[in-house]
Design a protein around this motif. Structure first.
Motif, short mmCIF file in Angstrom:
data_model
loop_
_atom_site.label_atom_id
_atom_site.label_comp_id
_atom_site.label_asym_id
_atom_site.label_seq_id
_atom_site.Cartn_x
_atom_site.Cartn_y
_atom_site.Cartn_z
N VAL A 1 0.83 -1.20 0.00
CA VAL A 1 0.00 0.00 0.00
C VAL A 1 0.87 1.26 0.00
CG1 VAL A 1 -1.66 1.33 1.37
CG2 VAL A 1 -1.99 -1.12 1.05
N SER A 2 1.92 1.26 0.83
CA SER A 2 2.81 2.43 0.89
C SER A 2 3.53 2.64 -0.44
CB SER A 2 3.84 2.25 2.00
OG SER A 2 3.23 2.18 3.25
N CYS A 3 3.98 1.57 -1.07
CA CYS A 3 4.65 1.70 -2.38
C CYS A 3 3.71 2.23 -3.44
CB CYS A 3 5.23 0.36 -2.80
SG CYS A 3 6.69 -0.13 -1.87
N VAL A 4 2.47 1.76 -3.43
CA VAL A 4 1.49 2.25 -4.41
C VAL A 4 1.23 3.74 -4.19
CG1 VAL A 4 -0.93 2.08 -5.11
CG2 VAL A 4 0.43 0.01 -4.83
N ILE A 5 1.10 4.14 -2.94
CA ILE A 5 0.87 5.55 -2.63
C ILE A 5 2.06 6.39 -3.09
CG2 ILE A 5 0.68 7.22 -0.72
CD1 ILE A 5 -1.02 5.08 0.73
N MET A 6 3.28 5.92 -2.80
CA MET A 6 4.48 6.66 -3.24
C MET A 6 4.57 6.72 -4.75
SD MET A 6 5.99 8.03 -0.75
CE MET A 6 7.52 8.49 -1.53
N MET A 7 4.16 5.66 -5.42
CA MET A 7 4.21 5.63 -6.88
C MET A 7 3.27 6.69 -7.45
SD MET A 7 4.11 2.17 -9.16
CE MET A 7 2.42 1.81 -8.77
N PHE A 8 2.06 6.79 -6.89
CA PHE A 8 1.13 7.81 -7.37
C PHE A 8 1.59 9.21 -6.98
CE2 PHE A 8 -2.01 4.27 -7.51
CZ PHE A 8 -2.28 4.36 -8.87
N TYR A 9 2.25 9.32 -5.83
CA TYR A 9 2.74 10.63 -5.37
C TYR A 9 3.85 11.15 -6.27
CZ TYR A 9 4.98 14.14 -2.47
OH TYR A 9 5.54 15.31 -2.02
N ASN A 10 4.72 10.24 -6.73
CA ASN A 10 5.85 10.65 -7.57
C ASN A 10 5.40 10.98 -8.99
OD1 ASN A 10 7.80 10.53 -5.59
ND2 ASN A 10 8.23 8.37 -5.96
N ASN A 11 4.27 10.50 -9.42
CA ASN A 11 3.79 10.79 -10.78
C ASN A 11 2.91 11.97 -10.75
OD1 ASN A 11 5.09 8.67 -11.93
ND2 ASN A 11 3.39 7.28 -11.70
#
Length: 163
Positions: A153-163
């Motif tokens: 979940v944290s990785c998915v959130i960071m992935m969307f945050y970086n894009n």
């Protein structure tokens, strides 16, 4: 017994520790979130180093602050990871105490001829092995599962945050 029946029965034992399980889950999420943020800061340090080379001015203050924040992130992550492990160990110990008490009560309710047919060593061996297996399953399966879900979940959130 079917696996679903066993799982439901185990969840029944865990029901009494819902609040503690929530805090274990929360600790796992916080620990994982801080661990996932760390590479983001490492990227900032790298970017600042490359900017220093390009500008021919070394940004000491920025790099030191970023590295201090990185150390703080790792420290907080490990603190919550410790709290998660400690909380899960406490829950496991309490559940095992309940199971052992129920086994003891069951053993006192059995008829005496049961003990004539089964040897004392066999009974103790089965009880000890089964209870230890349950304890290992609780400690080594549930906490890492929670941490893995929190990491995804944290990785998915960071992935969307970086894009």
């Amino acid at each position: 017994m079917k696996n679903t029946t066993i799982f439901k029965r185990l969840l029944g034992y865990l029901k009494a520790y819902r609040l503690r399980l929530f805090f274990v889950l929360l600790s796992a999420v916080i620990s994982t979130a801080f661990m996932v943020l760390a590479p983001f800061l490492v990227g900032k340090v790298t970017t600042t180093l490359f900017a220093s080379i390009a500008d021919k001015v070394f940004y000491w203050e920025t790099i030191i602050w970023l590295l201090a924040a990185l150390v703080a992130l790792y420290f907080v992550s490990q603190l919550f990871s410790f709290l998660q492990g400690f909380g899960m160990a406490k829950i496991t110990a309490n559940v095992m105490q309940t199971i052992r008490r129920e086994i003891d009560e069951k053993m006192h309710r059995l008829k005496l001829n049961y003990y004539d047919v089964h040897t004392h060593g066999d009974i103790l061996s089965v009880i000890t092995n089964d209870v230890d297996t349950i304890a290992q399953a609780l400690n080594n399966s549930i906490a890492p599962l929670i941490a893995a879900i929190a990491q995804v979940v944290s990785c998915v959130i960071m992935m969307f945050y970086n894009n």
